[in-house]
Enzyme design. Structure first.
Site: not given
Ligand code: F6R
Length: 243
Positions: A67, A135, A137, A142
């Site tokens: 992403d 959450d 995701h 989301e």
């Molecule tokens: C990033 C991504 C997100 C993160 C998630 C957790 O490429 O795809 O889904 O993996 O937001 O983020 P952290 O690891 O910073 O807690």
């Protein structure tokens, strides 16, 4: 089917994650699915160490990131393009043209999403690295996002923007509201998946993913349908699991 590994601290989690990946990164012409955020940083350090100490080469490796924020130029310090270069690409011998990151700073993000999915479909991802949002995701899919989604534009939830404000000097207003993200169906095509989570703020999402109902309210619960998912956790992230 989840294979669950629980370790004492982040360092051990990262080493265990590299252990799961190492045969794949060392094989010829590996196709890697990469993530950003805090969770995989230690794993990327392990990959860099292995490249430096053991000479593992990425010259024929192809990678696809999950992403990117919409509205941040590639050169922005918090773009995922910059993140990947600083945390991995600049330290290994992967070729720039083989390291794909979705393009979020462009005139037509919908077109950019379609082109990204078309390119991704030319390959079979050997292993996809994932983190998880508090959450539930995965990538930036989301809650409510359909299970059959491919690369698309997603509005980030308030919770995700609050969680990510730490990267923007704590200022939620600086966190973009939209992202371009691989969809849940795109992620599910990977042959193997490794999901890394640490910290108590991930414990409920991890419980919902593994022990909850399969529902779009917890996008990560779609992984219950994948036949090869390894989840590497620290004790805090595993603390709400019943078994
Ligand atoms: C990033 C991504 C997100 C993160 C998630 C957790 O490429 O795809 O889904 O993996 O937001 O983020 P952290 O690891 O910073 O807690």
């Amino acid at each position: 089917m989840f294979n669950i590994i629980i370790k004492d601290n982040y360092d051990e989690v990262s080493k265990a994650a590299f252990d799961v990946m190492k045969d794949i990164v060392r094989k010829d012409k590996a196709v890697l699915g990469l993530a950003t955020g805090s969770s995989p940083v230690g794993l990327y350090k392990e990959m860099i160490r292995d490249h430096q100490e053991n000479g593992t080469s990425y010259k024929d490796t192809v990678s696809f990131n999950l992403d990117e924020y919409i509205g941040l130029p590639k050169s922005h310090r918090e773009s995922y393009y910059t993140f990947m270069h600083e945390n991995l690409f600049n330290h290994i011998d992967i070729k720039e043209e083989n390291a794909h990151v979705p393009l979020g700073d462009c005139e037509d993000p919908e077109k950019s999403a379609k082109e990204y999915e078309d390119e991704l479909k030319k390959y079979e991802v050997d292993i996809q690295i994932l983190g998880i949002g508090s959450d539930g995701h995965i990538a930036f899919n989301e809650p409510g996002c359909p299970f059959d989604s491919e690369t698309h534009i997603m509005e980030l939830t308030e919770q995700t923007r609050e969680d990510n404000a730490r990267f923007f000097d704590g200022n939620i207003d600086e966190v973009p509201k939209l992202a371009i993200t691989q969809g849940l169906a795109s992620i599910m095509r990977a042959k193997k998946i490794i999901l890394i989570a640490t910290g108590a703020n991930k414990a409920q999402a991890i419980k919902d993913m593994i022990e909850g109902e399969k529902t779009v309210d917890c996008p990560a619960s779609i992984l219950q349908d994948h036949n090869d998912v390894t989840v590497v956790l620290d004790k805090d992230a595993a603390s709400k699991l019943s078994k």
